[in-house]
Design a protein around this motif. Structure first.
Motif, PDB file in Angstrom:
ATOM      1  N   ALA A   1       4.451   8.678 -12.719  1.00 40.55           N
ATOM      2  CA  ALA A   1       4.249   9.849 -11.859  1.00 40.55           C
ATOM      3  C   ALA A   1       3.213   9.548 -10.779  1.00 40.55           C
ATOM      4  N   LEU A   2       2.149   8.848 -11.162  1.00 42.83           N
ATOM      5  CA  LEU A   2       1.137   8.469 -10.185  1.00 42.83           C
ATOM      6  C   LEU A   2       1.737   7.579  -9.103  1.00 42.83           C
ATOM      7  N   GLY A   3       2.574   6.631  -9.517  1.00 45.30           N
ATOM      8  CA  GLY A   3       3.224   5.761  -8.543  1.00 45.30           C
ATOM      9  C   GLY A   3       4.111   6.532  -7.584  1.00 45.30           C
ATOM     10  N   ALA A   4       4.854   7.512  -8.116  1.00 37.30           N
ATOM     11  CA  ALA A   4       5.727   8.318  -7.262  1.00 37.30           C
ATOM     12  C   ALA A   4       4.914   9.138  -6.266  1.00 37.30           C
ATOM     13  N   VAL A   5       3.822   9.736  -6.737  1.00 36.90           N
ATOM     14  CA  VAL A   5       2.978  10.552  -5.861  1.00 36.90           C
ATOM     15  C   VAL A   5       2.357   9.690  -4.762  1.00 36.90           C
ATOM     16  N   VAL A   6       1.879   8.499  -5.117  1.00 33.85           N
ATOM     17  CA  VAL A   6       1.266   7.612  -4.125  1.00 33.85           C
ATOM     18  C   VAL A   6       2.280   7.221  -3.054  1.00 33.85           C
ATOM     19  N   SER A   7       3.463   6.823  -3.465  1.00 35.76           N
ATOM     20  CA  SER A   7       4.458   6.349  -2.501  1.00 35.76           C
ATOM     21  C   SER A   7       4.927   7.454  -1.560  1.00 35.76           C
ATOM     22  N   ILE A   8       4.886   8.712  -2.020  1.00 35.47           N
ATOM     23  CA  ILE A   8       5.348   9.823  -1.180  1.00 35.47           C
ATOM     24  C   ILE A   8       4.207  10.410  -0.350  1.00 35.47           C
ATOM     25  N   SER A   9       3.033  10.554  -0.957  1.00 40.39           N
ATOM     26  CA  SER A   9       1.912  11.181  -0.251  1.00 40.39           C
ATOM     27  C   SER A   9       1.251  10.237   0.751  1.00 40.39           C
ATOM     28  N   VAL A  10       1.428   8.936   0.564  1.00 38.92           N
ATOM     29  CA  VAL A  10       0.882   7.952   1.512  1.00 38.92           C
ATOM     30  C   VAL A  10       2.074   7.214   2.130  1.00 38.92           C
ATOM     31  N   PRO A  11       2.724   7.827   3.125  1.00 39.26           N
ATOM     32  CA  PRO A  11       3.972   7.270   3.669  1.00 39.26           C
ATOM     33  C   PRO A  11       3.750   6.079   4.592  1.00 39.26           C
ATOM     34  N   THR A  12       3.088   5.068   4.056  1.00 38.61           N
ATOM     35  CA  THR A  12       2.903   3.810   4.767  1.00 38.61           C
ATOM     36  C   THR A  12       3.502   2.693   3.928  1.00 38.61           C
ATOM     37  N   THR A  13       3.679   1.541   4.533  1.00 36.11           N
ATOM     38  CA  THR A  13       4.232   0.418   3.783  1.00 36.11           C
ATOM     39  C   THR A  13       3.324   0.048   2.613  1.00 36.11           C
ATOM     40  N   GLY A  14       2.015   0.008   2.855  1.00 30.30           N
ATOM     41  CA  GLY A  14       1.082  -0.315   1.781  1.00 30.30           C
ATOM     42  C   GLY A  14       1.113   0.703   0.658  1.00 30.30           C
ATOM     43  N   GLY A  15       1.167   1.983   1.023  1.00 28.68           N
ATOM     44  CA  GLY A  15       1.253   3.021   0.000  1.00 28.68           C
ATOM     45  C   GLY A  15       2.532   2.917  -0.805  1.00 28.68           C
ATOM     46  N   GLY A  16       3.627   2.627  -0.120  1.00 23.96           N
ATOM     47  CA  GLY A  16       4.895   2.474  -0.822  1.00 23.96           C
ATOM     48  C   GLY A  16       4.884   1.303  -1.779  1.00 23.96           C
ATOM     49  N   LEU A  17       4.327   0.180  -1.344  1.00 19.50           N
ATOM     50  CA  LEU A  17       4.288  -1.005  -2.203  1.00 19.50           C
ATOM     51  C   LEU A  17       3.423  -0.759  -3.441  1.00 19.50           C
ATOM     52  N   ALA A  18       2.269  -0.110  -3.255  1.00 20.69           N
ATOM     53  CA  ALA A  18       1.408   0.197  -4.398  1.00 20.69           C
ATOM     54  C   ALA A  18       2.099   1.170  -5.352  1.00 20.69           C
ATOM     55  N   GLY A  19       2.721   2.197  -4.778  1.00 24.28           N
ATOM     56  CA  GLY A  19       3.414   3.163  -5.614  1.00 24.28           C
ATOM     57  C   GLY A  19       4.564   2.554  -6.384  1.00 24.28           C
ATOM     58  N   TYR A  20       5.324   1.666  -5.745  1.00 28.28           N
ATOM     59  CA  TYR A  20       6.464   1.039  -6.417  1.00 28.28           C
ATOM     60  C   TYR A  20       6.012   0.173  -7.589  1.00 28.28           C
ATOM     61  N   THR A  21       4.876  -0.493  -7.444  1.00 30.43           N
ATOM     62  CA  THR A  21       4.363  -1.305  -8.547  1.00 30.43           C
ATOM     63  C   THR A  21       4.042  -0.431  -9.755  1.00 30.43           C
TER      64      THR A  21
END
Length: 402
Positions: A302-322
């Motif tokens: 859930a934390l990964g999903a929130v990070v990837s959506i709330s931080v709509p940058t490439t870096g945020g997406g990569l961190a969230g996906y991990t």
């Protein structure tokens, strides 16, 4: 034989990652909207549904080794077809063939995995699934490099299919042959062979008590009352995984503005999280217990999903996906184990019933995301992910009652 089965798992993951990482390129080449891409992804669902009723009978009649090689042939032959499909209908049909081959591989290679596991006398099936994720990493990295170098999907998929098919042909020669003479009742040298034969006989007779959780026949059995909670946990986890497989790279490309190479790297990091989670799951679960382990997985995802959506940058997406990969990695094997413990006298049907509910989520997720994205936008559609993980967290608290 263990190396041969590992090879098959690796090839399957690498080939699927090649497709998943280059979805944006195929979408752009055909000029597909999110809704049209969702229509094409229905091909994956329909192909799986067409394959499931057939594969169990084929394995029972001909054995897992020839079915695995045949499925691999269809699977890898369809991969270049995805790159050269000239229209949305042809892409949909090719995805259906791709899924049919993958279904045959999934059932047959897990049957091989069970045979090897029994021969070793200890649990190693989770390691095979970790190798699948490792294949996903390699396939995604290779796709990212190909995209960054300007290699088109056509040459990329053709070369990938040829290399992987050569490896599969070599590995097939070292696979374990299934016990012969099912219908004739010939002597079995080991208890493992007897168990596998019983599974095949039940499948051939359309019985409801198949011992192999990967057998397609019992996948359509509805869970009994005590198995619905594990089934719904599996539904949430597999729906999330299906969404990530088919929409993860598209989200990075379209929403965060990631380059094609970075979009491929996102799937690689998701797969890396899956590898780490699967390799460490048994040790952590032994200390934390099933309920706390599953709850922790849901919260991390859930934390990964929130990070990837709330931080709509490439870096945020990569961190969230991990984090998403790490959290979702081991939910399914743990839930299957939990279901088997709830029905110790009939673990096979219990696992099959739970997997039926979970697999429905895996197939339904990508088209649902596409439909929402068409109606609203893709970023809003991906809110389905944290909702699924929240539901999984709440359901995990009720596993004690299962």
């Amino acid at each position: 034989m263990r190396v041969a089965v590992c090879t098959m798992f690796f090839i399957t993951g690498a080939a699927f990652a090649a497709w998943a990482a280059r979805v944006p390129a195929i979408q752009d080449r055909l000029g597909l909207s999110e809704g049209q891409l969702a229509v094409a992804l229905v091909g994956l669902s329909s192909g799986a549904f067409l394959g499931l009723p057939l594969v169990g009978g084929l394995v029972a009649r001909y054995g897992s080794r020839p079915v695995l090689f045949t499925g691999m042939t269809v699977y890898l032959a369809a991969l270049p077809g995805l790159a050269f499909a000239p229209s949305l209908p042809m892409l949909t049909v090719t995805l259906a063939l791709f899924a049919c081959g993958n279904t045959a591989i999934d059932v047959a290679m897990n049957t091989q995995g069970v045979l090897v596991e029994r021969a070793y006398g200890r649990n190693i099936l989770g390691g095979f699934h970790a190798v699948f994720s490792l294949g996903g990493i390699v396939g995604a990295v290779a796709s990212g490099l190909a995209a960054s170098a300007g290699v088109g999907t056509g040459p990329h998929f053709v070369i990938t299919a040829l290399v992987l098919y050569a490896a599969a042909a070599v590995a097939t020669t070292a696979l374990i042959p299934d016990p012969p003479g099912r219908a004739q009742g010939s002597d079995r040298r080991t208890q493992d062979s007897e168990l596998l034969t019983q599974d095949a006989d039940r499948q051939a007779k359309d019985a409801e008590d198949a011992e192999d959780a990967e057998d397609p026949a019992p996948l359509f059995a509805l869970p009994s009352a005590g198995l619905w909670i594990p089934g719904l946990v599996a539904f949430c986890a597999l729906m999330g995984e299906g969404v990530m497989n088919d929409w993860g790279a598209v989200y990075l490309h379209d929403v965060t503005g990631a380059s094609p190479g970075a979009a491929g790297a996102g799937f690689a990091l998701f797969s890396a999280g899956m590898v780490v989670g699967r390799l460490s799951a048994d040790r952590i679960r032994a200390r934390a217990g099933t309920v706390r382990f599953t709850l922790g997985c849901a919260l991390v995802a859930a934390l990964g999903a929130v990070v990837s959506i709330s931080v709509p940058t490439t870096g945020g997406g990569l961190a969230g996906y991990t984090l998403l990969g790490l959290g979702m990695a081991a939910v399914i094997p743990v839930i299957f184990s939990h279901a088997a413990q709830l029905r110790p006298e009939r673990p096979g049907p219990a696992i099959a019933a739970v997997s039926a509910v979970g697999y429905a989520g895996f197939l339904a997720g990508p088209p649902i995301i596409g439909g929402i994205a068409e109606a609203v936008d893709l970023r809003a559609a991906m809110l389905v992910l944290p909702a699924l993980m929240a539901a999984m967290a709440l359901l995990s608290l009720r596993l004690r009652r299962g």
